[in-house]
Design a protein around this motif. Structure first.
Motif, mmCIF file in Angstrom:
data_model
loop_
_atom_site.group_PDB
_atom_site.id
_atom_site.type_symbol
_atom_site.label_atom_id
_atom_site.label_comp_id
_atom_site.label_asym_id
_atom_site.label_seq_id
_atom_site.Cartn_x
_atom_site.Cartn_y
_atom_site.Cartn_z
ATOM 1 N N PRO A 1 14.681 -1.638 -2.833
ATOM 2 C CA PRO A 1 14.607 -1.990 -1.499
ATOM 3 C C PRO A 1 14.118 -0.916 -0.848
ATOM 4 N N SER A 2 13.243 -0.965 0.297
ATOM 5 C CA SER A 2 12.824 0.019 1.450
ATOM 6 C C SER A 2 12.583 -0.596 2.912
ATOM 7 N N ILE A 3 12.663 0.519 3.653
ATOM 8 C CA ILE A 3 12.335 0.534 4.914
ATOM 9 C C ILE A 3 11.161 1.321 5.351
ATOM 10 N N GLY A 4 10.338 0.811 6.505
ATOM 11 C CA GLY A 4 9.165 1.586 6.634
ATOM 12 C C GLY A 4 8.389 1.160 7.893
ATOM 13 N N TYR A 5 7.461 1.992 8.329
ATOM 14 C CA TYR A 5 6.446 1.727 9.447
ATOM 15 C C TYR A 5 5.100 1.794 8.766
ATOM 16 N N ALA A 6 4.333 0.814 9.305
ATOM 17 C CA ALA A 6 3.039 0.774 8.894
ATOM 18 C C ALA A 6 2.165 0.262 10.216
ATOM 19 N N ASN A 7 0.759 0.799 10.263
ATOM 20 C CA ASN A 7 -0.029 0.579 11.129
ATOM 21 C C ASN A 7 -1.218 0.024 10.519
ATOM 22 N N LYS A 8 -2.433 -0.076 11.147
ATOM 23 C CA LYS A 8 -3.773 -0.402 10.557
ATOM 24 C C LYS A 8 -3.886 0.323 9.108
ATOM 25 N N TYR A 9 -3.730 1.806 9.116
ATOM 26 C CA TYR A 9 -4.117 2.622 8.177
ATOM 27 C C TYR A 9 -3.023 3.393 7.381
ATOM 28 N N ILE A 10 -1.991 3.688 8.107
ATOM 29 C CA ILE A 10 -1.000 4.426 7.550
ATOM 30 C C ILE A 10 0.437 3.768 7.343
ATOM 31 N N ASP A 11 0.962 3.971 6.122
ATOM 32 C CA ASP A 11 2.299 3.326 5.676
ATOM 33 C C ASP A 11 3.282 4.468 5.434
ATOM 34 N N ILE A 12 4.448 4.576 6.170
ATOM 35 C CA ILE A 12 5.453 5.602 5.793
ATOM 36 C C ILE A 12 6.633 4.923 5.319
#
Length: 172
Positions: free
Chosen positions: A136-147
């Motif tokens: 399982p994970s949580i994250g932040y993503a935009n058009k190019y970056i995924d953390i």
């Protein structure tokens, strides 16, 4: 009784997601498509057998809607030398994960939760095991970056880790 609880929880989750997306008119006009991402991960095993982990991955993502996606992830992860319960050195463990998952954006179309499950195939230092793994994970993503931050458990390897993933992704 436990089966009834699981069925009720699954029905609630289905109705909740169905209701949420039914009210989002942008989701009905969203162009479905593929994304490809390349990531680096650093992790800390939580059980003490290994000292740290490092890995790289490739993730193929198919966007079902603006807020939901299916994922396939593979790569290489290495768990570095640690000590067993008797204080003896444990050899590094390198493995290839193969995971399928589901990603759902829950806030502002940038913050997400994701669950993946699959297998880890040991390939280094004489290890021949294949382990079930889930993550399982949580994250932040935009058009190019995924953390993202994930917990990853490998039952046959008798270890697990908490890892930070930094990735670059793009539309195909």
């Amino acid at each position: 009784m436990k089966k009834l609880q699981i069925i009720c929880l699954a029905a609630f989750a289905f109705l909740y997601t169905n209701t949420t997306f039914a009210q989002d008119s942008a989701a009905t006009n969203y162009d479905q498509g593929f994304r490809l991402g390349f990531g680096l991960s650093g992790g800390l095993p939580t059980d003490g057998d290994y000292d740290w982990a490092l890995g790289g991955d490739v993730r193929l993502q198919y966007d079902l809607s603006k807020r939901t996606s299916l994922t396939l992830t593979t790569g290489f992860t290495n768990l570095f030398i640690g000590k067993d319960d008797a204080g003896n050195n444990v050899k590094d463990l390198g493995f290839i994960p193969a995971k399928a998952g589901f990603k759902a954006f829950i806030w502002e179309d940038q913050f997400y939760i994701m669950g993946e499950a699959g297998a880890g195939f040991a390939v280094t230092n004489g290890y021949n095991d294949t382990s079930f793994l889930w993550s399982p994970s949580i994250g932040y993503a935009n058009k190019y970056i995924d953390i993202s931050v994930r917990y990853e458990d490998y039952n046959k390897f008798k270890t697990n880790q908490i890892a930070l993933r930094l990735a670059y992704g793009f539309d195909l």
